[in-house]
Structures are given as C-alpha cells and as structure tokens.
Scaffold this motif. Structure first.
Motif, PDB file in Angstrom:
ATOM      1  N   MET A  13       0.846  -1.191   0.000  1.00  0.00           N
ATOM      2  CA  MET A  13       0.000   0.000   0.000  1.00  0.00           C
ATOM      3  C   MET A  13       0.886   1.246   0.000  1.00  0.00           C
ATOM      4  O   MET A  13       1.044   1.935   0.995  1.00  0.00           O
ATOM      5  CB  MET A  13      -0.924   0.010   1.221  1.00  0.00           C
ATOM      6  N   ARG A  30     -12.815  -0.819 -10.824  1.00  0.00           N
ATOM      7  CA  ARG A  30     -14.008  -1.037  -9.996  1.00  0.00           C
ATOM      8  C   ARG A  30     -15.297  -1.002 -10.799  1.00  0.00           C
ATOM      9  O   ARG A  30     -16.352  -1.327 -10.301  1.00  0.00           O
ATOM     10  CB  ARG A  30     -14.077   0.015  -8.879  1.00  0.00           C
ATOM     11  N   ARG A  70     -18.227  -0.647  -8.006  1.00  0.00           N
ATOM     12  CA  ARG A  70     -17.970  -0.695  -6.563  1.00  0.00           C
ATOM     13  C   ARG A  70     -17.467   0.684  -6.153  1.00  0.00           C
ATOM     14  O   ARG A  70     -16.299   1.003  -6.276  1.00  0.00           O
ATOM     15  CB  ARG A  70     -16.955  -1.795  -6.231  1.00  0.00           C
ATOM     16  N   ASP A  72     -17.335   1.932  -3.307  1.00  0.00           N
ATOM     17  CA  ASP A  72     -16.619   1.851  -2.061  1.00  0.00           C
ATOM     18  C   ASP A  72     -16.618   0.348  -1.744  1.00  0.00           C
ATOM     19  O   ASP A  72     -17.486  -0.367  -2.225  1.00  0.00           O
ATOM     20  CB  ASP A  72     -17.428   2.658  -1.015  1.00  0.00           C
ATOM     21  N   PRO A  73     -15.633  -0.139  -0.960  1.00  0.00           N
ATOM     22  CA  PRO A  73     -15.669  -1.579  -0.668  1.00  0.00           C
ATOM     23  C   PRO A  73     -16.993  -2.043  -0.079  1.00  0.00           C
ATOM     24  O   PRO A  73     -17.361  -3.206  -0.213  1.00  0.00           O
ATOM     25  CB  PRO A  73     -14.525  -1.764   0.330  1.00  0.00           C
ATOM     26  N   LYS A  74     -17.723  -1.135   0.559  1.00  0.00           N
ATOM     27  CA  LYS A  74     -18.985  -1.535   1.196  1.00  0.00           C
ATOM     28  C   LYS A  74     -20.206  -1.224   0.336  1.00  0.00           C
ATOM     29  O   LYS A  74     -21.332  -1.488   0.748  1.00  0.00           O
ATOM     30  CB  LYS A  74     -19.151  -0.807   2.539  1.00  0.00           C
ATOM     31  N   SER A 107     -18.126  -7.129   6.922  1.00  0.00           N
ATOM     32  CA  SER A 107     -17.483  -8.117   6.066  1.00  0.00           C
ATOM     33  C   SER A 107     -16.135  -8.463   6.670  1.00  0.00           C
ATOM     34  O   SER A 107     -15.324  -7.586   6.942  1.00  0.00           O
ATOM     35  CB  SER A 107     -17.306  -7.540   4.656  1.00  0.00           C
TER      36      SER A 107
ATOM     37  N   GLN B   4     -13.766  -8.129   1.058  1.00  0.00           N
ATOM     38  CA  GLN B   4     -13.956  -6.963   0.189  1.00  0.00           C
ATOM     39  C   GLN B   4     -12.896  -5.903   0.439  1.00  0.00           C
ATOM     40  O   GLN B   4     -12.572  -5.135  -0.448  1.00  0.00           O
ATOM     41  CB  GLN B   4     -15.341  -6.339   0.412  1.00  0.00           C
ATOM     42  N   TYR B   5     -12.408  -5.823   1.677  1.00  0.00           N
ATOM     43  CA  TYR B   5     -11.413  -4.794   1.981  1.00  0.00           C
ATOM     44  C   TYR B   5     -10.429  -5.305   3.026  1.00  0.00           C
ATOM     45  O   TYR B   5     -10.739  -6.162   3.842  1.00  0.00           O
ATOM     46  CB  TYR B   5     -12.059  -3.488   2.422  1.00  0.00           C
ATOM     47  N   TRP B   6      -9.230  -4.730   2.979  1.00  0.00           N
ATOM     48  CA  TRP B   6      -8.173  -5.081   3.926  1.00  0.00           C
ATOM     49  C   TRP B   6      -8.461  -4.427   5.274  1.00  0.00           C
ATOM     50  O   TRP B   6      -9.275  -3.502   5.351  1.00  0.00           O
ATOM     51  CB  TRP B   6      -6.816  -4.592   3.393  1.00  0.00           C
ATOM     52  N   ASN B   8      -6.904  -2.242   6.722  1.00  0.00           N
ATOM     53  CA  ASN B   8      -6.708  -0.781   6.654  1.00  0.00           C
ATOM     54  C   ASN B   8      -7.756  -0.105   5.774  1.00  0.00           C
ATOM     55  O   ASN B   8      -7.594   1.048   5.380  1.00  0.00           O
ATOM     56  CB  ASN B   8      -5.288  -0.453   6.179  1.00  0.00           C
ATOM     57  N   LYS B   9      -8.836  -0.840   5.426  1.00  0.00           N
ATOM     58  CA  LYS B   9      -9.998  -0.328   4.678  1.00  0.00           C
ATOM     59  C   LYS B   9      -9.757  -0.133   3.180  1.00  0.00           C
ATOM     60  O   LYS B   9     -10.644   0.295   2.459  1.00  0.00           O
ATOM     61  CB  LYS B   9     -10.530   1.002   5.268  1.00  0.00           C
ATOM     62  N   ARG B  10      -8.547  -0.455   2.712  1.00  0.00           N
ATOM     63  CA  ARG B  10      -8.311  -0.321   1.283  1.00  0.00           C
ATOM     64  C   ARG B  10      -9.012  -1.475   0.549  1.00  0.00           C
ATOM     65  O   ARG B  10      -9.003  -2.604   1.016  1.00  0.00           O
ATOM     66  CB  ARG B  10      -6.814  -0.363   0.998  1.00  0.00           C
ATOM     67  N   PRO B  11      -9.675  -1.183  -0.575  1.00  0.00           N
ATOM     68  CA  PRO B  11     -10.389  -2.258  -1.266  1.00  0.00           C
ATOM     69  C   PRO B  11      -9.442  -3.346  -1.794  1.00  0.00           C
ATOM     70  O   PRO B  11      -8.323  -3.044  -2.198  1.00  0.00           O
ATOM     71  CB  PRO B  11     -11.093  -1.546  -2.418  1.00  0.00           C
TER      72      PRO B  11
END
Lengths: 400, 93
Positions: A13, A30, A70, A72-74, A107, B4-6, B8-11
């Motif tokens: 990252m 996405r 997508r 956002d991941p959510k 999740s 869906q995400y790590w 650390n909230k990164r997708p």
C-alpha cells in the motif's frame, strides 16, 4: 509436470507518486461491464414450444448487458437490461432485469451481513437468479417442472429489499436471504393461473415475502438449500368491458429444496419444488379450489474435458398432487381440459461445447410425456395438445 | 476471495489467470481446494445477478506482475517470487 511453487503476491500500500498515478486505473477496475447473447433453434414433433416449433422456431433470443460499480468496498451499484424473445410468451421484450444498490456494512474472514434494495433477482433454487444467462445452467432449457418458462415473471424478481448474510465456519458456510417486495408481473401469470386472458387486470395483492437458506460443506463439494416465496395475486375485471370473471384472488406458496454434489469431472443436482395454490372468488368460470403443484428433477453433468460436457436429466411435474394422472381435471371440465395438462414426465439429454471462454454451442433432445409445462398462451386449443412429444434444440451463445 | 477490503480499509482487487491456465488450475485445486469451474460458477452468479463482481482476468503471468505492481491493495498469484519492491510475497507451496 511443472514446478509446484506458487506465490501469493500483495501489492504494497504505497503512497508514493507512482501509486497515486495508478489510482485512476484502480477506479476503472471497480467498474465492470459484462454481457451475453444467445439464439436457439427449436423443433418439436407436436405442440408449440417457444414459437411455431412444429415448423422449427427461431423465436428464442436472449441478450443481456450489465454494469456494476464498486463505489466503495462496502457499496456496490449494479444493473442489467434484458432483451428476450420467447415464442408467444415474450414477443420482443426489453426490461430492467435488475437494478440495485448493495450495502455490506459487515465483512470479514468470518462472515458478512448486508442489504440490497431496488429490483433484485429472487434467489430461489440453484438457477433462478441467473436463469436467463445460458452459461450459468446446464441445458438450453431449465428443468421446466421447477423453473416454469410459461410463467417465469412471478418468481423472477422483486422490487423491494433483501437482507443477506454469510457465516464461514470450520463446519462449512451458511448463507441466508430474507426479502420483501412487489413481484414483477406480466400477462403470462394470468394465462398460467387462469388459463385465459380475461378482460381486466391482474395485480399483486400486496408485497410478498421470500427467503433462502444455504449450507455448503467445508470442501465446497456439497451444497444444500431451501428457498421459497409467498405470493398473492388478484384479478380486477373491467367494469364496462365484455363479460368476465369476478374479482378474485389466487394465493401461491412456492418453495424449492436443492442439493448438489460437485466432483472434478461430474456434478449431480436434484431439486424438489412444491407450490400450494388456492383460487377464490372468480365465480363459475374459475371455481374456488385448492391444489398443490409439484416438480422434481435429477440431473447429472459429466465433463469429458473442461470445455466439453454431457447432460442427462429426468424430471416429473404435476399440476395437482391430488390428481397426478389429470383424470379428475378432465372429468371436472367435461373433457375441455384433457388429462395430459395435469402432468409432465421428461427425459432430456444434451451436449455442450465451450469453444473458448466467450463462445458456447449446445444441443439438446427431450422426450415428453404430458403437457403440464406448455404455455396455455401458445397452446390455447387444449384439445389439440399431443400427450407424447419430442423436442430438439440447438443454441449458440456468446458472452464477455 | 470473499474479503472486500483489507484491515486498513483499502479495497481488495483480485487478479486471476484464465480458467484454463495451468497455474490457475493448480492454485484453485491445491490452495483454494476448488475446481476452476466452481469458481467460474460463483463469479458468473455474482456478475449476472448484480450481487457482486468477478476477479479481473489477466492474460498471463507478465500481465499479472504488471497489474499487481501498479494496483494498490491488489492480490494475485505467480509461479516464481517477483523481484519487485512494491510487491509482498507469501510462499504457499
């Protein structure tokens, strides 16, 4: 035999400029756009199935285009438009197949919990949610005693909301869905449940409930499910129109028990569906009565190669389990509705070749005893129906 | 595959090789314990019912390496450990 070394790789990252420059790339990653198209040729010895099949019908076309984002991941947005031509059941129909927002607040590696809202495909049985996508089911036609094509819309999708959850445990995975909303309906519903097209409107009697529960064993070889919906429809006759039936209602409970085993070269699938029905208040033309529709099938698929598969299926379906040979139906209607409307027993065999990841061609033969699965809209002359009939079909499909 | 995400909230962006690629077949069978057709079935169901997205299919290991090194939060698999400081590697077999 090649080396068995495999490495899982993570992108670090990084926040350096190089990574920032690629943020736009990941934005486009996405967004996904997919689609499919299929065309079939259908030939029957007798009776009409997806058009004028006694002469060879090409009136079975399906085209779908979808996009998902997508944000956002959510948060997922997804929608699909579907063009469908299916004999006289759907002459040229463009519809919003689904259009939804999916929020997954929870999740993790242990499970997830989320909510979908909008137009949602009903997660009934193994195939309903993707029933119009040829690649997602064996055979050109789904087992008709469970996945009726003569009346698909009543169970196809819901305008409403569904809560869903998954739990991943050492004993396997458990999933559930529970939803409420309005069924998406059309004229085929009236043809299927009232055997006619009376002057007036057919509507949902209110929002309906549906639910599903699935279990997959830890190896993901074995899958078990139970799913169902409660539906209620009402008929409002035209006030100043031709003489019609009275204001009445039909209540339908529909549930499916599913089991599937997946091995490397073969898959065995069985499903059982039951449909308790009641008709009330329509008057003399459609008398008050109760019935329980039923259907089950056993289906085996064998992969000679990953790209070449064989399918064998046996299925039985009944309009009313209290009258499996249809004799009471024939007697009660003075012979107007022949006994063969009451049941269908079908043996199907098919072959499928996935030419490449995009193109697929398949062929299928079915021997039919009974006409329960036929559309009354396409076969309105009940006395002209042949009890024993053969079906041969070819299909070409593409996807991206 | 489900995450869906790590933390650390990164997708999570998942890259896979084609269904008939030998490394994909081996990875699916030995690491995930699934046959490639089962993965495809799950992804098709998600993609064509609007309930999820499918992993992004890359043509070969070179493209896998390139996409992994330029996509933050991406995950994939390779036969040999990459010599790229932007990529973290776990040996699984």
């Amino acid at each position: 035999m090649h080396s068995c070394l495999t490495f899982i790789c993570f992108a670090l990252m990084l926040t350096c400029t190089a990574a920032q420059a690629t943020e736009s790339e990941s934005f486009w990653d996405r967004l996904q756009v997919h689609g499919f198209a299929s065309q079939a040729a259908v030939k029957t010895s007798d009776n009409r199935w997806f058009g004028d099949s006694e002469q060879t019908s090409f009136d079975f076309t399906e085209v779908g285009l979808n996009a998902s984002m997508r944000l956002d991941p959510k948060l997922l947005l997804a929608g699909q438009v579907l063009y469908r031509r299916a004999g006289e059941m759907y002459e040229s129909d463009l519809s919003l197949d689904y259009g939804l927002v999916d929020i997954t607040p929870l999740s993790s590696a242990e499970g997830r919990l989320g909510l979908r809202a909008g137009r949602i495909k009903n997660p009934l049985g193994l195939y309903n949610a993707t029933r119009d996508v040829p690649f997602t089911h064996p055979g050109i036609f789904l087992p008709q005693v469970v996945y009726f094509d003569r009346v698909r819309n009543l169970v196809l999708s819901t305008d409403g909301a569904m809560l869903y959850g998954d739990r991943y445990t050492a004993f396997g995975n458990f999933s559930f869905t529970i939803g409420n909303g309005w069924p998406v309906m059309d004229d085929n519903v009236e043809w299927a449940y009232l055997n006619n097209d009376f002057p007036g409107d057919i509507k949902a009697n209110g929002p309906n409930w549906l639910a599903s529960l699935w279990y997959t064993d830890p190896s993901e070889r074995f899958k078990l499910g139970l799913s169902g919906a409660t539906l209620s429809i009402k008929f409002d006759p035209d006030i100043d129109g031709l003489p019609s039936i009275n204001r009445g209602r039909t209540d339908i409970d529909f549930w499916i028990a599913s089991a599937q085993y997946n091995a490397e070269d073969w898959t065995l699938t069985a499903e059982y569906a039951s449909e308790p029905l009641s008709w009330r208040g329509y008057g003399a033309l459609v008398p008050d009565r109760d019935a329980t529709g039923e259907g089950w099938y056993l289906q085996g698929t064998y992969r000679l190669r990953p790209s070449l598969g064989l399918m064998l299926r046996y299925e039985e379906g009944y309009a009313d389990t209290a009258d499996r040979d249809g004799s009471e139906l024939e007697a009660a209607t003075g012979g107007l509705l022949p006994a063969n409307l009451g049941f269908s027993k079908i043996l199907s065999a098919g072959i499928r070749w996935d030419i490449n990841p995009h193109w697929m061609v398949r062929a299928e033969y079915a021997y039919n005893n009974g006409t329960f699965i036929l559309s009354s809209r396409e076969n309105a002359d009940f006395l002209a129906r042949e009890r024993y009939w053969n079906l041969f079909s070819l299909q070409l499909a593409v996807r991206f | 595959m489900r995450l869906q995400y790590w933390p650390n909230k990164r997708p999570v962006t998942v890259f896979v090789l084609p269904d008939d690629h030998q490394l994909h077949i081996d990875f699916a069978k030995t690491i995930l314990g699934l046959f490639p057709y089962q993965l495809r079935r799950v992804w098709d169901r998600q993609v064509f019912s609007g309930t999820g997205q499918a992993p992004i299919t890359v043509a070969n290991e070179d493209e896998m390496l390139r996409r992994l090194s330029t996509t933050p939060g991406a995950i994939g698999y390779l036969e040999r450990p990459p010599l790229d400081a932007r990529i973290q590697t776990i040996r699984v077999r």
